[in-house]
Write a protein that holds these residues in place. Sequence first.
Motif, PDB file in Angstrom:
ATOM      1  N   GLU A 350     -26.586 -37.732  15.909  1.00 57.84           N
ATOM      2  CA  GLU A 350     -25.464 -38.009  15.011  1.00 57.84           C
ATOM      3  C   GLU A 350     -25.695 -39.037  13.932  1.00 57.84           C
ATOM      4  OE1 GLU A 350     -22.137 -39.037  17.601  1.00 57.84           O
ATOM      5  OE2 GLU A 350     -20.573 -39.001  16.073  1.00 57.84           O
ATOM      6  N   ASN A 351     -25.162 -38.447  12.615  1.00 58.01           N
ATOM      7  CA  ASN A 351     -25.094 -39.239  11.529  1.00 58.01           C
ATOM      8  C   ASN A 351     -26.463 -39.958  11.154  1.00 58.01           C
ATOM      9  OD1 ASN A 351     -22.333 -38.757  11.169  1.00 58.01           O
ATOM     10  ND2 ASN A 351     -21.914 -40.494  12.642  1.00 58.01           N
ATOM     11  N   ILE A 353     -29.567 -41.234   9.086  1.00 58.63           N
ATOM     12  CA  ILE A 353     -29.713 -41.808   7.576  1.00 58.63           C
ATOM     13  C   ILE A 353     -31.056 -41.702   7.133  1.00 58.63           C
ATOM     14  CG2 ILE A 353     -29.827 -44.143   6.409  1.00 58.63           C
ATOM     15  CD1 ILE A 353     -28.432 -45.263   8.902  1.00 58.63           C
ATOM     16  N   THR A 371     -28.639 -42.529   2.348  1.00 58.56           N
ATOM     17  CA  THR A 371     -27.186 -41.675   2.502  1.00 58.56           C
ATOM     18  C   THR A 371     -26.048 -42.509   2.877  1.00 58.56           C
ATOM     19  OG1 THR A 371     -27.987 -40.878   4.629  1.00 58.56           O
ATOM     20  CG2 THR A 371     -28.491 -39.484   2.855  1.00 58.56           C
ATOM     21  N   ILE A 372     -26.278 -43.508   3.492  1.00 58.94           N
ATOM     22  CA  ILE A 372     -25.204 -44.406   3.752  1.00 58.94           C
ATOM     23  C   ILE A 372     -24.646 -44.896   2.496  1.00 58.94           C
ATOM     24  CG2 ILE A 372     -24.171 -46.580   4.483  1.00 58.94           C
ATOM     25  CD1 ILE A 372     -25.702 -46.244   6.965  1.00 58.94           C
ATOM     26  N   LYS A 375     -22.852 -42.592   0.304  1.00 57.85           N
ATOM     27  CA  LYS A 375     -21.646 -42.076   0.846  1.00 57.85           C
ATOM     28  C   LYS A 375     -21.728 -40.783   1.187  1.00 57.85           C
ATOM     29  CE  LYS A 375     -18.482 -45.340  -0.754  1.00 57.85           C
ATOM     30  NZ  LYS A 375     -19.610 -46.605  -1.645  1.00 57.85           N
ATOM     31  N   THR A 376     -22.975 -40.229   1.520  1.00 59.37           N
ATOM     32  CA  THR A 376     -23.324 -38.784   2.062  1.00 59.37           C
ATOM     33  C   THR A 376     -23.238 -38.543   3.744  1.00 59.37           C
ATOM     34  OG1 THR A 376     -24.628 -38.672   0.215  1.00 59.37           O
ATOM     35  CG2 THR A 376     -24.819 -36.758   1.937  1.00 59.37           C
ATOM     36  N   ASP A 377     -22.160 -37.791   3.985  1.00 58.13           N
ATOM     37  CA  ASP A 377     -21.987 -37.617   5.359  1.00 58.13           C
ATOM     38  C   ASP A 377     -23.091 -36.504   5.744  1.00 58.13           C
ATOM     39  OD1 ASP A 377     -21.121 -37.208   7.980  1.00 58.13           O
ATOM     40  OD2 ASP A 377     -19.446 -36.100   7.410  1.00 58.13           O
ATOM     41  N   THR A 378     -24.071 -37.044   6.716  1.00 56.82           N
ATOM     42  CA  THR A 378     -25.091 -36.280   7.372  1.00 56.82           C
ATOM     43  C   THR A 378     -24.340 -35.487   8.616  1.00 56.82           C
ATOM     44  OG1 THR A 378     -25.928 -38.112   8.656  1.00 56.82           O
ATOM     45  CG2 THR A 378     -26.887 -37.744   6.339  1.00 56.82           C
ATOM     46  N   GLY A 379     -23.354 -35.897   9.227  1.00 60.82           N
ATOM     47  CA  GLY A 379     -23.050 -35.340  10.266  1.00 60.82           C
ATOM     48  C   GLY A 379     -24.135 -35.399  11.639  1.00 60.82           C
ATOM     49  N   VAL A 380     -23.759 -34.160  12.507  1.00 58.89           N
ATOM     50  CA  VAL A 380     -24.427 -34.108  13.701  1.00 58.89           C
ATOM     51  C   VAL A 380     -25.771 -32.911  13.441  1.00 58.89           C
ATOM     52  CG1 VAL A 380     -24.667 -33.408  16.215  1.00 58.89           C
ATOM     53  CG2 VAL A 380     -22.750 -34.726  15.236  1.00 58.89           C
ATOM     54  N   GLY A 410     -31.266 -44.529  12.071  1.00 58.55           N
ATOM     55  CA  GLY A 410     -29.949 -44.330  12.531  1.00 58.55           C
ATOM     56  C   GLY A 410     -29.472 -45.394  13.364  1.00 58.55           C
TER      57      GLY A 410
END
Length: 450
Positions: A350-351, A353, A371-372, A375-380, A410
Motif C-alpha cells: 500500500e502506497n 514510494i 512521489t510523496i 503529491k502523487t497517489d500510488t495507491g495499492v 514505503g
Amino acid sequence: MSDIAIKVSNLTKIYKLYDKPTLRLKEALSVTKKKYHKDFQALNDVSFEIQKGEMLGIIGKNGAGKSTILKIITGVLTPTSGTVEINGKISALLELGAGFNPEYTGIENVYLNGTMIGFTKEEMDRKIDDIIGFADIGDFINQPVKTYSSGMFARLAFAVAINVEPDILIVDEALSVGDVFFQAKCYKKLEDLKNSGKTILFVTHDMGSVMKYCNRAIIFNAGCIVAQGNPAEMIDIYKKILVGQFDGDKKDVDDLIEKETPTELMENTGKSGKKAVSGGNGPEPDKGIKPGTKWQDYMLVNPNSQIYGDKRAEITDFGIFDENGEITNTIYKFKEFSVRMKIRFNETIENPIFAFSIKDIKGTELTGTNTIIEKTDTGVIRQGEEAEIEFRQKMILQGGQYLLLLGCTGFEQDNLVVYNRLYDICCINVIADKTTVGYFDPDSRVTLTT
C-alpha cells in the motif's frame, strides 16, 4: 617527528547503568560485592589514526559512540581500557560555551576559555580582536553572557574555539549555530583551517559537509568501527545502515567506465501495456527499444553499483530518456528528460514510494524527488503486478558526469522500509555549451539598458 596527530588504540568504554540511583550506593557498600548495575559498552576495542593535516569525518547513528570517542580524545571522559595519543594543542567544539561563566562578560569569558585551553593573557590579547570580530555580537561583548540570546551565546563560543589557532580542531555538530550568514562564515573558517594544514576531526549528520570537506570518513555503529575510507563510499554504506540493510559488503564507486553512449537506437516497437504512474504526457516510453530487450540494456550501467532492499518490490528495469523519448545516457542542458523505471511487486504493498536522485561523482546529492514530494497517489499495488513510473523535468545541472540513484520504499507502521534501492546505478552525461557558477544554471535573462 611523528606525522600522526591522533592515535586511538584499542579503546573501550563501558558505562554502569543503574535502574535507581540508590542502587549505586548499595553496590558501593555491598560486603559481598554484589552487582546492581548493567554494563553498557559505548565503545568496543576502537582503533584508528588521524594524520596531521587530515580532515576526518566521523558518521553514525545516534548512540553509535561518536560523542563518547570525542569526549575521551579531549579528556572529558576516561576510557575503561585503551589509550589515546595526542600530538598538538586541541580546541574542541563539543558543547558550545560549556566553560562559560554566566556572570562574566563576553570578553571575560574569552580570556577564561583561553586560559583553560592553555594560552597566556598576552597570547589572548593578540587574538581578542579576531574573536570579537568573528562573533559579531556588537556591544553585548561587554555584557554578562546570562543576558545573551542562545544565538549570541553560540556565536561567541564558536568564535573562541575556532580562532585560537589550534593544531587539532574537534567539531561535534556545532556548525549549525546562528543564521545562514554566520554559518557560511563558520564553514569558510573551517575550510581556511583545513587549507592551512590543521588537523580536523569532524562529527556531523550533514553528509554534504562530510563529502565536501573531509579527506576520509569513519563509520561508527553500536560502539564499533564498521568501515573507513573514501567519504563517498562511506556515506553510501551509512545510508544502508540507517535502513538496516548493511551486511558488511561495500563496493567501490570510483571506477566508472567513461564511454560514449551509443547513438544509433532501434525502431519504435510500441507501448508496453504495463500499469503506469506518470509525471505527465510525454514521448513514447519504449521508442527505440528492440523487442526482447530491456531499457537498461541500452544504458551505461555502473558495474560497481550498490543494490539492496528486501525485494518485496523489485526494480526490474530503468532508463533515461531525452526530450524525443529516445533512451540515452546523454542529456543536453535545458532540455527536458525523464527518468523511468519498472517495478515488480512480489507482495501487495500500500502506497509505495518511488524516488530518484542525482549526485556528482564525488558523492554529493544534488537533486531528486519522490512521489510523496510530488503529491502523487500510488495507491495499492497487488502482488504479481508491475508498475511503471516516470519523472519528467528540465536538465539545469552544469555540463559534466553524474550518477543516478533509484529507489522504491514505503512506510510501514511509521518505519521507513526499503524494498529496493539502486545506488549509483548508471551515469548521466550532461552536455552544455556554457557553464555558469555552481552546480546548476539559473538560466538568467540579461537586459542591458544604456
